[in-house]
Design a protein around this motif. Structure first.
Motif, PDB file in Angstrom:
ATOM      1  N   GLU A 108       0.819  -1.215   0.000  1.00  0.00           N
ATOM      2  CA  GLU A 108       0.000   0.000   0.000  1.00  0.00           C
ATOM      3  C   GLU A 108       0.856   1.270   0.000  1.00  0.00           C
ATOM      4  O   GLU A 108       0.499   2.259  -0.655  1.00  0.00           O
ATOM      5  N   VAL A 109       1.973   1.252   0.712  1.00  0.00           N
ATOM      6  CA  VAL A 109       2.802   2.465   0.801  1.00  0.00           C
ATOM      7  C   VAL A 109       3.388   2.836  -0.567  1.00  0.00           C
ATOM      8  O   VAL A 109       3.225   3.983  -1.013  1.00  0.00           O
ATOM      9  N   PRO A 110       4.042   1.914  -1.284  1.00  0.00           N
ATOM     10  CA  PRO A 110       4.546   2.310  -2.600  1.00  0.00           C
ATOM     11  C   PRO A 110       3.425   2.620  -3.596  1.00  0.00           C
ATOM     12  O   PRO A 110       3.615   3.417  -4.508  1.00  0.00           O
ATOM     13  N   LEU A 111       2.251   2.011  -3.407  1.00  0.00           N
ATOM     14  CA  LEU A 111       1.132   2.355  -4.276  1.00  0.00           C
ATOM     15  C   LEU A 111       0.733   3.808  -4.059  1.00  0.00           C
ATOM     16  O   LEU A 111       0.473   4.546  -5.023  1.00  0.00           O
ATOM     17  N   GLU A 112       0.704   4.242  -2.803  1.00  0.00           N
ATOM     18  CA  GLU A 112       0.396   5.654  -2.546  1.00  0.00           C
ATOM     19  C   GLU A 112       1.487   6.550  -3.121  1.00  0.00           C
ATOM     20  O   GLU A 112       1.194   7.615  -3.678  1.00  0.00           O
ATOM     21  N   ALA A 113       2.745   6.128  -3.011  1.00  0.00           N
ATOM     22  CA  ALA A 113       3.830   6.917  -3.601  1.00  0.00           C
ATOM     23  C   ALA A 113       3.613   7.063  -5.108  1.00  0.00           C
ATOM     24  O   ALA A 113       3.802   8.150  -5.675  1.00  0.00           O
ATOM     25  N   ALA A 114       3.205   5.976  -5.774  1.00  0.00           N
ATOM     26  CA  ALA A 114       2.926   6.044  -7.206  1.00  0.00           C
ATOM     27  C   ALA A 114       1.784   7.013  -7.500  1.00  0.00           C
ATOM     28  O   ALA A 114       1.830   7.773  -8.476  1.00  0.00           O
ATOM     29  N   GLU A 115       0.765   7.016  -6.649  1.00  0.00           N
ATOM     30  CA  GLU A 115      -0.364   7.931  -6.830  1.00  0.00           C
ATOM     31  C   GLU A 115       0.086   9.385  -6.699  1.00  0.00           C
ATOM     32  O   GLU A 115      -0.324  10.247  -7.492  1.00  0.00           O
ATOM     33  N   VAL A 116       0.936   9.661  -5.719  1.00  0.00           N
ATOM     34  CA  VAL A 116       1.423  11.030  -5.543  1.00  0.00           C
ATOM     35  C   VAL A 116       2.309  11.428  -6.725  1.00  0.00           C
ATOM     36  O   VAL A 116       2.239  12.555  -7.219  1.00  0.00           O
ATOM     37  N   CYS A 117       3.129  10.505  -7.200  1.00  0.00           N
ATOM     38  CA  CYS A 117       3.962  10.783  -8.375  1.00  0.00           C
ATOM     39  C   CYS A 117       3.101  11.079  -9.600  1.00  0.00           C
ATOM     40  O   CYS A 117       3.458  11.945 -10.418  1.00  0.00           O
ATOM     41  N   LEU A 118       1.980  10.392  -9.729  1.00  0.00           N
ATOM     42  CA  LEU A 118       1.074  10.687 -10.836  1.00  0.00           C
ATOM     43  C   LEU A 118       0.544  12.114 -10.708  1.00  0.00           C
ATOM     44  O   LEU A 118       0.450  12.838 -11.707  1.00  0.00           O
ATOM     45  N   ASP A 119       0.214  12.531  -9.491  1.00  0.00           N
ATOM     46  CA  ASP A 119      -0.233  13.908  -9.288  1.00  0.00           C
ATOM     47  C   ASP A 119       0.861  14.896  -9.711  1.00  0.00           C
ATOM     48  O   ASP A 119       0.575  15.937 -10.310  1.00  0.00           O
ATOM     49  N   VAL A 120       2.117  14.577  -9.403  1.00  0.00           N
ATOM     50  CA  VAL A 120       3.232  15.438  -9.827  1.00  0.00           C
ATOM     51  C   VAL A 120       3.268  15.517 -11.353  1.00  0.00           C
ATOM     52  O   VAL A 120       3.427  16.606 -11.930  1.00  0.00           O
ATOM     53  N   LEU A 121       3.110  14.375 -12.009  1.00  0.00           N
ATOM     54  CA  LEU A 121       3.111  14.365 -13.471  1.00  0.00           C
ATOM     55  C   LEU A 121       1.959  15.176 -14.048  1.00  0.00           C
ATOM     56  O   LEU A 121       2.126  15.877 -15.055  1.00  0.00           O
ATOM     57  N   GLU A 122       0.802  15.091 -13.428  1.00  0.00           N
ATOM     58  CA  GLU A 122      -0.344  15.879 -13.898  1.00  0.00           C
ATOM     59  C   GLU A 122      -0.050  17.371 -13.767  1.00  0.00           C
ATOM     60  O   GLU A 122      -0.374  18.162 -14.664  1.00  0.00           O
ATOM     61  N   GLN A 123       0.574  17.762 -12.672  1.00  0.00           N
ATOM     62  CA  GLN A 123       0.953  19.173 -12.499  1.00  0.00           C
ATOM     63  C   GLN A 123       2.035  19.566 -13.497  1.00  0.00           C
ATOM     64  O   GLN A 123       2.057  20.690 -14.004  1.00  0.00           O
ATOM     65  N   ALA A 124       2.940  18.635 -13.793  1.00  0.00           N
ATOM     66  CA  ALA A 124       4.025  18.918 -14.734  1.00  0.00           C
ATOM     67  C   ALA A 124       3.496  19.236 -16.125  1.00  0.00           C
ATOM     68  O   ALA A 124       4.117  20.019 -16.862  1.00  0.00           O
ATOM     69  N   ARG A 125       2.359  18.661 -16.480  1.00  0.00           N
ATOM     70  CA  ARG A 125       1.742  18.998 -17.774  1.00  0.00           C
ATOM     71  C   ARG A 125       1.520  20.505 -17.874  1.00  0.00           C
ATOM     72  O   ARG A 125       1.843  21.126 -18.888  1.00  0.00           O
ATOM     73  N   THR A 126       0.956  21.081 -16.829  1.00  0.00           N
ATOM     74  CA  THR A 126       0.674  22.511 -16.844  1.00  0.00           C
ATOM     75  C   THR A 126       1.949  23.331 -16.716  1.00  0.00           C
ATOM     76  O   THR A 126       2.119  24.353 -17.388  1.00  0.00           O
ATOM     77  N   VAL A 127       2.856  22.893 -15.859  1.00  0.00           N
ATOM     78  CA  VAL A 127       4.093  23.648 -15.639  1.00  0.00           C
ATOM     79  C   VAL A 127       4.908  23.713 -16.931  1.00  0.00           C
ATOM     80  O   VAL A 127       5.461  24.766 -17.272  1.00  0.00           O
ATOM     81  N   THR A 128       4.970  22.613 -17.664  1.00  0.00           N
ATOM     82  CA  THR A 128       5.738  22.631 -18.916  1.00  0.00           C
ATOM     83  C   THR A 128       5.028  23.435 -19.997  1.00  0.00           C
ATOM     84  O   THR A 128       5.675  23.967 -20.901  1.00  0.00           O
ATOM     85  N   ALA A 129       3.718  23.537 -19.909  1.00  0.00           N
ATOM     86  CA  ALA A 129       2.961  24.316 -20.897  1.00  0.00           C
ATOM     87  C   ALA A 129       3.014  25.809 -20.611  1.00  0.00           C
ATOM     88  O   ALA A 129       3.031  26.625 -21.532  1.00  0.00           O
ATOM     89  N   LYS A 130       3.059  26.182 -19.334  1.00  0.00           N
ATOM     90  CA  LYS A 130       2.934  27.594 -18.969  1.00  0.00           C
ATOM     91  C   LYS A 130       4.166  28.184 -18.296  1.00  0.00           C
ATOM     92  O   LYS A 130       4.195  29.370 -17.984  1.00  0.00           O
ATOM     93  N   GLY A 131       5.169  27.351 -18.062  1.00  0.00           N
ATOM     94  CA  GLY A 131       6.369  27.836 -17.390  1.00  0.00           C
ATOM     95  C   GLY A 131       7.190  28.749 -18.274  1.00  0.00           C
ATOM     96  O   GLY A 131       7.068  28.729 -19.504  1.00  0.00           O
TER      97      GLY A 131
END
Length: 197
Positions: A108-131
């Motif tokens: 469960e712990v690494p699964l949550e880490a993967a979920e948080v990393c996915l959130d980082v990737l979702e934010q990175a979409r916007t950061v790379t588009a608007k940075g």
């Protein structure tokens, strides 16, 4: 002492030692935190440029979310080490219920880490588009690190599933791991494409 309180050198010395922890799950979480930090940095640098208040507000929100993700991933590195240690302790007792509980937690712990990393990737979409263009390559590196951390976390989940007897739990965790990996890869493609414009 938490991993966040250690120097990078001390953490790596602990990884490259005869100790059982920190191991793959903790290292993956720290890698994800580094990816979040890079994307967060690009938000900060972009906020100093000419932009609308609406765009600035969006980047502030993303930066705040990335701060939370970075801190959560560092916490998850500690939780992963504790979960791995608990598996070893459970096997020493020979108590099957303790072993099963520890095995489930170690997935469960690494699964949550993967979920948080996915959130980082979702934010990175916007950061790379608007940075700001000069900093966007750093956000792309952050996205690459976040995907690598997500994939490493998913790999840890899959490796730990062999210890779990409950087939329904195994199926659920396995399906979620597959979904996270596929969604993360798609998010990375977008972030890299944005950075290459």
């Amino acid at each position: 002492m938490t991993f966040a309180d250690q120097s990078i050198g001390e953490f790596l010395d602990d990884v490259a030692s005869g100790q059982v922890t920190p191991s793959g799950g903790a290292v993956a979480a720290v890698g994800g935190a580094m990816g979040a930090a890079l994307c967060e940095m690009v938000c900060i640098h972009t906020l100093g440029t000419d932009m609308s208040e609406r765009e600035a507000g969006e980047l502030r929100e993303i930066g705040d979310a990335l701060t939370d993700h970075r801190e959560r991933l560092l916490d998850l590195a500690d939780e992963d080490a504790a979960a791995v240690d608990a598996v070893g302790a459970a096997f020493e007792t020979g108590d099957d219920s303790q072993i099963q509980a520890a095995a489930k937690r170690s997935s469960e712990v690494p699964l949550e880490a993967a979920e948080v990393c996915l959130d980082v990737l979702e934010q990175a979409r916007t950061v790379t588009a608007k940075g700001t263009p000069v900093a966007v390559p750093d956000a792309a590196v952050g996205a690459l690190l976040a995907l690598a951390a997500l994939q490493a976390s998913v790999s840890t989940v899959r490796a730990n599933l062999d210890m779990i007897d409950d087939e329904s739990v195994v199926a659920e965790l396995s399906q979620r791991a597959d979904e996270l990996e596929a969604t993360g890869e798609a998010a990375l493609e977008d972030a890299v494409a944005n950075a290459e414009r």
